[in-house]
Write an enzyme that holds these catalytic residues in place. Structure first.
Site, PDB file in Angstrom:
ATOM      1  N   GLU A  87       0.739  -1.300   0.022  1.00 53.97           N
ATOM      2  CA  GLU A  87      -0.050  -0.018  -0.132  1.00 53.97           C
ATOM      3  C   GLU A  87       0.749   1.188  -0.146  1.00 53.97           C
ATOM      4  OE1 GLU A  87      -2.899  -0.374  -0.652  1.00 53.97           O
ATOM      5  OE2 GLU A  87      -3.559  -2.430  -0.047  1.00 53.97           O
ATOM      6  N   ARG A  97     -17.873  -0.180   5.657  1.00 50.50           N
ATOM      7  CA  ARG A  97     -19.088  -1.065   4.926  1.00 50.50           C
ATOM      8  C   ARG A  97     -19.450  -2.114   5.942  1.00 50.50           C
ATOM      9  NH1 ARG A  97     -18.855  -5.835   2.499  1.00 50.50           N
ATOM     10  NH2 ARG A  97     -16.564  -6.145   2.665  1.00 50.50           N
ATOM     11  N   CYS A 150      -7.965  -1.644   8.488  1.00 49.63           N
ATOM     12  CA  CYS A 150      -6.616  -1.601   7.909  1.00 49.63           C
ATOM     13  C   CYS A 150      -6.038  -0.293   7.708  1.00 49.63           C
ATOM     14  CB  CYS A 150      -6.476  -2.493   6.540  1.00 49.63           C
ATOM     15  SG  CYS A 150      -6.819  -4.148   6.827  1.00 49.63           S
TER      16      CYS A 150
END
Length: 222
Positions: A87, A97, A150
């Site tokens: 990342e 979500r 995360c």
């Protein structure tokens, strides 16, 4: 931070507990496998973080303060991805979500109020991807760590290093589902645990050895 660096240089490696109804999380298994290992004369200290918006960041801060690592590599599960993902960007946003393991589902709130909108990783992400590929391990750079726990950990880590431990390096890596997880999702990719362990071991080696990232294309077409 008042604690001096330990005599033995350390790498902090974090993963997550299972979430979303799963019985296993590959990032947790990788941490368990590499905890206590010595890589490039650095001892790996592994810790499994809770999938909890309230508890995770304080725990991460405590780990960094206690161990004063030279490198922090945070791992997380990204079901549906086929490669180990380095990342590159952490955003100051939580937009869940699904609920975390405490039942909390914050929407459109910052990770750290008043902090920058985003941070770039200071890991040599492209060099790590290249190293993994030379070993035959599927890997790719990623421009989105999502907006769940995360990314919260990634942003909190980047902010922590930028403001309190600037001599250290750190970033976030997503790993695919394990085969037994993907088996319940027909057509979804997975990766063997042994391959992921080898890949993260190699990523740590590369991050400790390479100071400047490769000047090669790592962008996307969309």
């Amino acid at each position: 931070m008042s604690h001096p660096h330990p005599a033995e240089p350390r790498v902090l490696l974090t993963g997550f507990e299972p979430f979303g109804g799963e019985a296993v999380n590959p990032s947790q298994e990788i941490v368990r496998a590499l905890d206590g290992a010595t890589i490039a004369a650095h001892r790996v200290v592994g810790s499994v973080l809770p999938v909890s918006f309230a508890a995770t960041v304080p725990m991460l801060e405590d780990l960094v303060e206690r161990h004063r690592p030279m490198l922090v590599l945070a791992l997380g599960q990204a079901g549906g991805r086929s490669e180990i993902s380095l990342e590159r960007i952490a955003v100051n946003l939580v937009d869940a979500r699904i609920a975390d393991n405490d039942g909390l589902q914050p929407i459109d709130v910052p990770v750290v109020a008043g902090a920058p909108a985003a941070y770039f990783t200071n890991l040599p992400a492209k060099a790590i991807v290249a190293e993994l590929r030379t070993r035959g391990i599927p890997a790719a750079p990623s421009l989105s760590a999502g907006s769940f726990v995360c990314n919260q950990v990634f942003f909190a880590l980047a902010h922590l290093l930028a403001t309190r431990l600037p001599e250290a390096r750190g970033g976030f890596v997503h790993v695919p589902w394990l085969p037994q997880q993907a088996a319940r999702q027909p057509g979804q990719p997975s990766m063997a645990l042994a391959t992921m362990i080898e890949g993260i071991h190699a990523a740590i080696e590369c991050a400790l050895a390479v100071q400047e990232d490769l000047a090669t294309s790592g962008g996307t077409t969309h």
